[in-house]
Design a protein around this motif. Sequence first.
Motif, short mmCIF file in Angstrom:
data_model
loop_
_atom_site.label_atom_id
_atom_site.label_comp_id
_atom_site.label_asym_id
_atom_site.label_seq_id
_atom_site.Cartn_x
_atom_site.Cartn_y
_atom_site.Cartn_z
N ALA A 1 0.85 -1.19 0.00
CA ALA A 1 0.00 0.00 0.00
C ALA A 1 0.88 1.24 0.00
O ALA A 1 1.97 1.25 0.57
CB ALA A 1 -0.91 -0.01 1.22
N THR A 2 0.40 2.30 -0.67
CA THR A 2 1.19 3.53 -0.82
C THR A 2 0.40 4.73 -0.32
O THR A 2 -0.78 4.88 -0.64
CB THR A 2 1.57 3.76 -2.30
OG1 THR A 2 2.17 2.57 -2.81
CG2 THR A 2 2.53 4.91 -2.43
N ILE A 3 1.05 5.58 0.47
CA ILE A 3 0.42 6.80 0.96
C ILE A 3 0.48 7.85 -0.15
O ILE A 3 1.55 8.19 -0.64
CB ILE A 3 1.12 7.32 2.22
CG1 ILE A 3 1.03 6.29 3.35
CG2 ILE A 3 0.50 8.66 2.66
CD1 ILE A 3 1.80 6.68 4.59
N LEU A 4 -0.68 8.37 -0.55
CA LEU A 4 -0.75 9.37 -1.62
C LEU A 4 -0.97 10.78 -1.08
O LEU A 4 -0.56 11.75 -1.70
CB LEU A 4 -1.86 9.02 -2.61
CG LEU A 4 -1.73 7.68 -3.34
CD1 LEU A 4 -2.88 7.50 -4.32
CD2 LEU A 4 -0.39 7.57 -4.06
N ILE A 5 -1.65 10.86 0.07
CA ILE A 5 -1.89 12.17 0.69
C ILE A 5 -1.56 12.07 2.18
O ILE A 5 -1.96 11.11 2.84
CB ILE A 5 -3.37 12.61 0.53
CG1 ILE A 5 -3.74 12.74 -0.95
CG2 ILE A 5 -3.61 13.94 1.25
CD1 ILE A 5 -5.20 13.07 -1.17
N GLN A 6 -0.82 13.04 2.69
CA GLN A 6 -0.48 13.06 4.10
C GLN A 6 -0.54 14.51 4.60
O GLN A 6 0.02 15.41 3.97
CB GLN A 6 0.91 12.48 4.35
CG GLN A 6 1.19 12.14 5.81
CD GLN A 6 2.38 11.21 5.95
OE1 GLN A 6 3.26 11.17 5.11
NE2 GLN A 6 2.39 10.45 7.03
N ASN A 7 -1.25 14.69 5.70
CA ASN A 7 -1.43 16.03 6.28
C ASN A 7 -1.99 17.03 5.26
O ASN A 7 -1.59 18.20 5.21
CB ASN A 7 -0.11 16.57 6.84
CG ASN A 7 0.42 15.71 7.97
OD1 ASN A 7 -0.35 15.16 8.75
ND2 ASN A 7 1.73 15.59 8.04
N GLY A 8 -2.90 16.55 4.41
CA GLY A 8 -3.54 17.42 3.44
C GLY A 8 -2.70 17.78 2.25
O GLY A 8 -3.08 18.65 1.45
N GLU A 9 -1.55 17.12 2.07
CA GLU A 9 -0.66 17.41 0.95
C GLU A 9 -0.48 16.16 0.08
O GLU A 9 -0.28 15.06 0.60
CB GLU A 9 0.69 17.90 1.44
CG GLU A 9 0.63 19.23 2.19
CD GLU A 9 2.00 19.70 2.60
OE1 GLU A 9 2.99 19.01 2.28
OE2 GLU A 9 2.09 20.76 3.24
N ILE A 10 -0.53 16.35 -1.23
CA ILE A 10 -0.35 15.25 -2.17
C ILE A 10 1.13 14.90 -2.28
O ILE A 10 1.98 15.78 -2.45
CB ILE A 10 -0.90 15.62 -3.56
CG1 ILE A 10 -2.40 15.90 -3.49
CG2 ILE A 10 -0.63 14.49 -4.56
CD1 ILE A 10 -3.00 16.40 -4.79
N LEU A 11 1.43 13.61 -2.16
CA LEU A 11 2.80 13.15 -2.33
C LEU A 11 3.00 12.78 -3.80
O LEU A 11 2.69 11.68 -4.24
CB LEU A 11 3.06 11.94 -1.42
CG LEU A 11 2.78 12.15 0.08
CD1 LEU A 11 3.11 10.89 0.86
CD2 LEU A 11 3.59 13.33 0.62
N HIS A 12 3.50 13.73 -4.57
CA HIS A 12 3.60 13.57 -6.03
C HIS A 12 4.52 12.41 -6.42
O HIS A 12 4.29 11.74 -7.42
CB HIS A 12 4.10 14.87 -6.65
CG HIS A 12 3.13 16.01 -6.49
ND1 HIS A 12 2.06 16.20 -7.33
CD2 HIS A 12 3.07 17.00 -5.56
CE1 HIS A 12 1.38 17.26 -6.95
NE2 HIS A 12 1.97 17.78 -5.88
N LYS A 13 5.57 12.18 -5.61
CA LYS A 13 6.50 11.10 -5.92
C LYS A 13 5.79 9.75 -5.89
O LYS A 13 5.97 8.92 -6.79
CB LYS A 13 7.65 11.12 -4.92
CG LYS A 13 8.75 10.12 -5.22
CD LYS A 13 9.89 10.24 -4.21
CE LYS A 13 10.99 9.23 -4.52
NZ LYS A 13 12.11 9.34 -3.54
N ASN A 14 4.96 9.54 -4.86
CA ASN A 14 4.21 8.28 -4.76
C ASN A 14 3.12 8.19 -5.82
O ASN A 14 2.76 7.10 -6.26
CB ASN A 14 3.59 8.15 -3.37
CG ASN A 14 4.64 7.93 -2.30
OD1 ASN A 14 5.79 7.59 -2.59
ND2 ASN A 14 4.27 8.13 -1.05
N ALA B 1 -4.43 9.51 2.89
CA ALA B 1 -5.08 8.70 1.86
C ALA B 1 -4.10 7.63 1.42
O ALA B 1 -2.97 7.94 1.04
CB ALA B 1 -5.51 9.56 0.68
N VAL B 2 -4.54 6.38 1.50
CA VAL B 2 -3.67 5.24 1.18
C VAL B 2 -4.22 4.51 -0.03
O VAL B 2 -5.39 4.12 -0.05
CB VAL B 2 -3.56 4.28 2.39
CG1 VAL B 2 -2.64 3.11 2.05
CG2 VAL B 2 -3.05 5.02 3.61
#
Length: 232
Positions: free
Chosen positions: A94-107, A136-137
């Motif tokens: 599973a991959t985290i796509l959003i953390q603390n309201g910010e999109i992780l573009h790398k993932n 968001a995972v």
Amino acid sequence: MPEVVLILIRSIVAFFLLLLMTRVMGKKQISQLTFFDYCVGITIGSIAATLSIDQNVKIVNGLVSLTIWGLFPIILAYVGMKSIIFSNITDGKATILIQNGEILHKNLKKNLLTVNELLLLLREKGTFKVSDVEMAVFETNGQLSVLLKTNQQPVTPQILGIPLEKEHGPTILIMDGKILKKSLENLGYSKEWLEGEVQKQGAKSIKDVFLAQIDSRGNMYVDLRINIEDLL
């Protein structure tokens, strides 16, 4: 033997073997369909179709192939239960796509997802603002699990400190005009009491009831049979 009869026999054999493998593989293959499970399912379906129609394929060879493709995922699942590393290789992580309201573009790039696709997955979960999301995972089955920020989560009785009565699932007491005696005994009710309750809701007898269900608070739901004579 006529060709049609031969195809019929091969199809029936392939169908029942496919049904058996589906039962053995379990509900997980359907509820948590990973990319690997998807590929296995397509291959098994293709083998079964070929076995049914292509007479150039010996039926024994087809059955052996179906059995191998059916057992292989089960073996891998048991090995994955013993080894997390092996499970990550076959099913992915599973991959985290959003953390603390910010999109992780790398993932996001690693999973070949566009921002529009991410927003679509969020909307399917009833979330329209990325800033409302704590985490968001992206799961291995392609689903998105969303945890909203505390101030965006719905208010529950537990948060408000309101005590609630413990409830159990509704119990079926009558099905298709027959009393489920074990369920009735477990709740401590008598047949006479049940007959009185269903009569209050318009039934003349137990046989007139298609379904009777009672919840933990004692509320009775009664669905009466449809009388064909009343429709004419």
